[in-house]
Structure formats: C-alpha cells, structure tokens
Design an enzyme around this catalytic site. Structure first.
Site, PDB file in Angstrom:
ATOM      1  N   LYS A 140      -5.776  -3.028   6.209  1.00 17.02           N
ATOM      2  CA  LYS A 140      -6.107  -3.540   7.560  1.00 17.02           C
ATOM      3  C   LYS A 140      -6.808  -2.490   8.402  1.00 17.02           C
ATOM      4  CE  LYS A 140      -1.765  -2.143   7.237  1.00 17.02           C
ATOM      5  NZ  LYS A 140      -0.674  -2.445   6.364  1.00 17.02           N
ATOM      6  N   LYS A 150      -3.983  -5.559  12.858  1.00 15.28           N
ATOM      7  CA  LYS A 150      -3.804  -6.921  12.331  1.00 15.28           C
ATOM      8  C   LYS A 150      -4.176  -7.964  13.393  1.00 15.28           C
ATOM      9  CE  LYS A 150      -0.227  -5.360   9.168  1.00 15.28           C
ATOM     10  NZ  LYS A 150       1.194  -5.028   9.065  1.00 15.28           N
ATOM     11  N   THR A 158       3.175   1.466  -3.673  1.00 18.63           N
ATOM     12  CA  THR A 158       4.044   0.302  -3.470  1.00 18.63           C
ATOM     13  C   THR A 158       3.316  -1.000  -3.838  1.00 18.63           C
ATOM     14  OG1 THR A 158       5.075   1.471  -1.635  1.00 18.63           O
ATOM     15  CG2 THR A 158       5.436  -0.901  -1.725  1.00 18.63           C
TER      16      THR A 158
END
Ligand code: NAP
Ligand code: HSE
Length: 429
Positions: free
Chosen positions: A105, A205, A13
């Site tokens: 992340k 995050k 993606t």
C-alpha cells in the site's frame, strides 16, 4: 495452456502464505485457470536465513535481475515492501511485459497512478487487492460490486495492528507496549510499526480506497492523519463509562463533488457496527446512494488472509491471459480532485480537560463553546484530589472543524485550563 511461472519478491509473512496457498490449493487453481502455477524464483535479502516454511534453496536469490530478466517469468508477485527499489523493480518488470500483483500500500498510495499508467501502456495487469484490508475483497467490492452506484461515504478499520492493540487494551486492560510487541510477533505490524501506530498505514489505505470509491485521485497528503500512540488507558475507561469504544477510524466523505479523507482515533457508540470489530480484524462500511449501507468484514492482516487476496489477484491475471485482455481493466479517475474546506467538515467531539477547581471556570468554558454555537451532548465534572484540579469530560454536538480548532485554541489560552488531556472525534450510530 502452458504452466504460469511466478517470480516472488519477498518471503516473509505474506510471501510464506502465498507459497502455502499456491501449494495447498493447486487443484482449485488448476480448475480455475486451466494450467499449473509454479513459483520459479524468490527474491530475499538473506538466502541463508531460517524460514517459517520449507522452500528449495535453489529457488532463492538475492539478485533481483535473476527474476526481472527471466523471460519465462510471466507474473511478478511483490510482497517485499518498501518504495524506492521496489518501484524500480516493478516498473522494470511491467516494461518487460510481466504482470504484477502487489500487497504494497505504501507504493500504491504514493506511486499507484504512475505504475498503473506504465502497466496499461505495456498491456499488463497490475492488481493490488491485498494492499487494503488484507483478506477482505474490498477493492473489487468497490470497483466491480458497486460499479453502478455513487459512493458517498466510506468509514473503516483498515489497520489490523492498531485494532489489535486497542482491543487488548480495552478488553484486557493490557499495556500499549506489551500488546504492540505481540502484534509484531504475530506478523500484523509493518517492519517499522511507527507507520501502523501513527496512522500512516491506514492513511495510505484510505487514499487508495477514496481514489477508487470516489473515482478521484486522492494523494496521501490529502489525508489528515493522527494515530493511537497518545491514547491512554484512562481515555478508554472514560469511553467505556460513556458507552463508547475507541477505534482508529479511516473516514472518507463526499458531499456534491467535494471530499474529505482522514484517519484518527475515534470514539464509536457501542452499538455502531464498527465497534464490535475486534483484534486484527478490519471492516469497511460503505454507503452508496442507491445501495444504502454495506459493510465488508474480515481479517485485515496476517500471512494466509493476506496471501488469499494476493493469489486471487494472480487468478485474475491468468484468467485475463486466457482471454487476451490483460492491461484493460484499470479505470482512470472520472473527477478532478476537490477537497472540502475545514468549515465544511463536521463531527462531534470528546474532550477531557484539566482545569483549576474554582468558581466560575465551568461557566467560562461553556461560554467559549456557546460563542461558536456548539452545544453539549454529555458533560461530566470530577474533582481530582491532588493540587486543586478538576477534570471536565464533555462530548459536543456537531461542530465544524473550523469552530472546533478555534474552541481548542481559546481553551488553551484560558488561564484556568491547565491541560487539554485528550480530544477525539465521536461517531454515533
Ligand atoms: P516481511 O515479513 O518483513 O517480509 C519481507 C520479505 O521481503 C522478506 O522475505 C525479506 O527478505 C524480503 N525483502 C525485504 N526487502 C528486500 C530487499 N531490499 N531485497 C530483497 N528482499 C527483500 O513483510 P510482510 O509482512 O510479508 O509484508 C510484505 C508486504 O505486504 C509489505 O508491503 C506489507 O505492507 C504488505 N502487507 C503485509 C500484511 C501483513 O499482514 N504482514 C498485510 C497486507 C499487506 P528476508 O526474509 O531475507 O529478510
Ligand atoms: N500492518 C498492517 C496492519 C498489515 O496492521 O493492518 C496489513 O496491511
């Protein structure tokens, strides 16, 4: 200046978005960095797979060494995900003097400090803007934009998948499973969406945000996490009646030098600025002592939005190359870590409890709260037709986490309490 050669790890993606932006915005990139940017090689698992974009077959490889050992490659863009082998690839690349841009992340929350040390020892840049909140430039917002301020609070919707699910469940009454599948098909969810729905992606995050915002190394295990997989349509309907919207909220708070960081499904009052953030959009509310309230908003997941952040990091690397200052921008944390105790963490809470429908039960329940000095902001009591059960929905005023945990335990121990159906934090504007 000679062309800059990129080794791209991953063509899913985000990788596809990176190719598109580099191709479609080449003029703007040339203008900003003064040289062409070319993708020299792309690492994938399966070179024969049908892809969403067209790439020359000879660019693809499934052998990472072809990229890592290529002396002509200046910058590695890592958008393949994963932690084990990916970390080894990036350390290897940094040791060979290659700059790194990553959207990962998981890797940055677990091994960011080690990777940043290796980068600075080898005079390399390691940028990771896309790792938090997709297309929103929140990391630069914290590190550069708010560099002069002391940040005391960050509250964010930092997972696009869960925000998409909660939005569609609330607004369209659709089922959790159906909407999760849709978020996966749209490319928002992680390869294993458990990390999205159980709050782990948001926790990673928040660890990155808190480390940068509070200038204090926050580990992933310092973040208390709960996800949305147990949120029911009934909870959402009750929230609606009470004027609340459910969001998966990352919360980071500093008082003096002590901090708390958590991720939990939370009822926000409908007029809270984060309550109107819909679908895969993310937003991070940041409070600084001098600036006051700020809010960063934008698409938190998806191909082109995430790739925008990745390619902007690439531009920063190339600008540093021109100035000869790579590897000098990372700032090490100023403070040593101090975490709040549970008695120092405060919130309001929503509880939905099923109890025996008999005289005196309500008084028993309220006396438990009273003994802990916790009063109520709202109470609803509704009979449930079947099996002599009554439903109590209540919203408390502020309580410490210690009192709240003890209250929950005492309620669970009460014979008249059949089940604590749900319990959420509440944040009012
Ligand atoms: P994705 O669609 O699953 O793509 C992963 C790509 O990496 C695929 O091209 C895959 O190859 C390749 N790959 C995976 N493991 C590999 C391995 N061991 N060796 C070689 N190639 C490998 O993932 P994505 O959604 O683009 O996400 C990539 C990274 O960006 C993740 O760290 C994710 O957390 C992060 N991110 C994603 C978004 C988002 O909206 N999707 C937003 C922000 C950050 P094949 O194509 O051959 O299978
Ligand atoms: N799975 C992540 C999300 C991708 O839904 O927010 C962006 O980091």
């Amino acid at each position: 200046m000679k062309a800059i050669s990129i080794g791209l790890l991953g063509l899913g993606t985000v990788g596809a978005g990176v190719i598109q932006i580099i191709k479609n915005h080449q003029d703007k990139l040339m203008h900003q960095v003064g040289c062409p940017v070319i993708i020299k090689k792309i690492l994938v698992q399966d070179i024969n797979k049908t892809r969403s974009i067209e790439v020359e077959k000879e660019l693809l490889t499934s052998n990472a060494d072809e990229i890592l050992n290529d002396k002509e490659i200046d910058v590695i863009i890592e958008v393949m995900g994963g932690v084990g082998a990916t970390k080894d690839y990036l350390i290897n690349a940094l040791r060979q003097g290659k700059h790194v841009v990553t959207a990962n992340k998981d890797l940055m929350a677990l091994h960011g400090s080690e990777l940043l040390t290796v980068a600075s020892e080898h005079g390399c840049d390691l940028f990771y803007e896309a790792s938090v909140a997709g297309g929103i430039p929140i990391l630069r917002g914290l590190v550069d934009g708010l560099a002069s301020d002391r940040i005391t609070q960050m509250m964010g919707i930092v997972n696009g998948t869960t925000n998409y699910i909660l939005t569609k469940m609330s607004n369209e009454g659709r089922s959790y499973d159906e909407v999760l599948k849709e978020a996966q098909a749209l490319g928002f969810a992680e390869a294993d969406p458990t990390s999205d729905v159980e709050g782990l992606d948001a926790a990673r995050k928040m660890a990155i945000l808190a480390t940068l915002g509070f200038s204090m190394h926050i580990d992933l295990e310092d973040v208390e996490v709960s996800g949305i997989s147990n949120v029911t349509e009934e909870d959402l309907r009750y929230g609606e009646q009470l004027g609340y919207t459910m969001k998966l909220i990352g919360y980071a708070h500093r008082e003096e030098e002590k901090v708390e960081v958590s991720v939990a499904p939370t009822f926000l009052s409908d007029n809270h600025p984060l309550a109107s953030v819909q679908n895969e959009y993310n937003a991070v509310y940041v409070y600084g002592e001098a600036v006051g309230e700020t809010m960063f908003y934008g698409p938190g997941a998806g191909s082109l939005p995430t790739a925008t952040a990745v390619v902007s990091d690439l531009v920063a690397v190339i600008k540093n190359l021109r100035l000869g200052v790579n590897g000098r921008s990372a700032v090490t944390p100023q403070y040593s870590k101090q975490l709040k105790d549970d008695g120092e963490k405060f919130s309001k809470y929503f509880l939905r409890i099923h109890v025996q429908d008999e005289v005196g039960v309500f008084a028993e329940i309220t006396s438990i709260f009273a003994k802990h000095g916790v009063s109520f902001e709202k109470i609803l009591q509704l009979p449930i037709k079947k099996n002599e059960t009554s439903e109590i929905v209540l919203v408390t005023h502020r309580s410490s986490l210690t009192d709240y945990d003890q209250i929950l335990q005492k309620l669970t121990d009460l014979d008249a309490v059949k089940e604590i159906k749900s319990a959420y934090r509440v944040v009012r504007n």
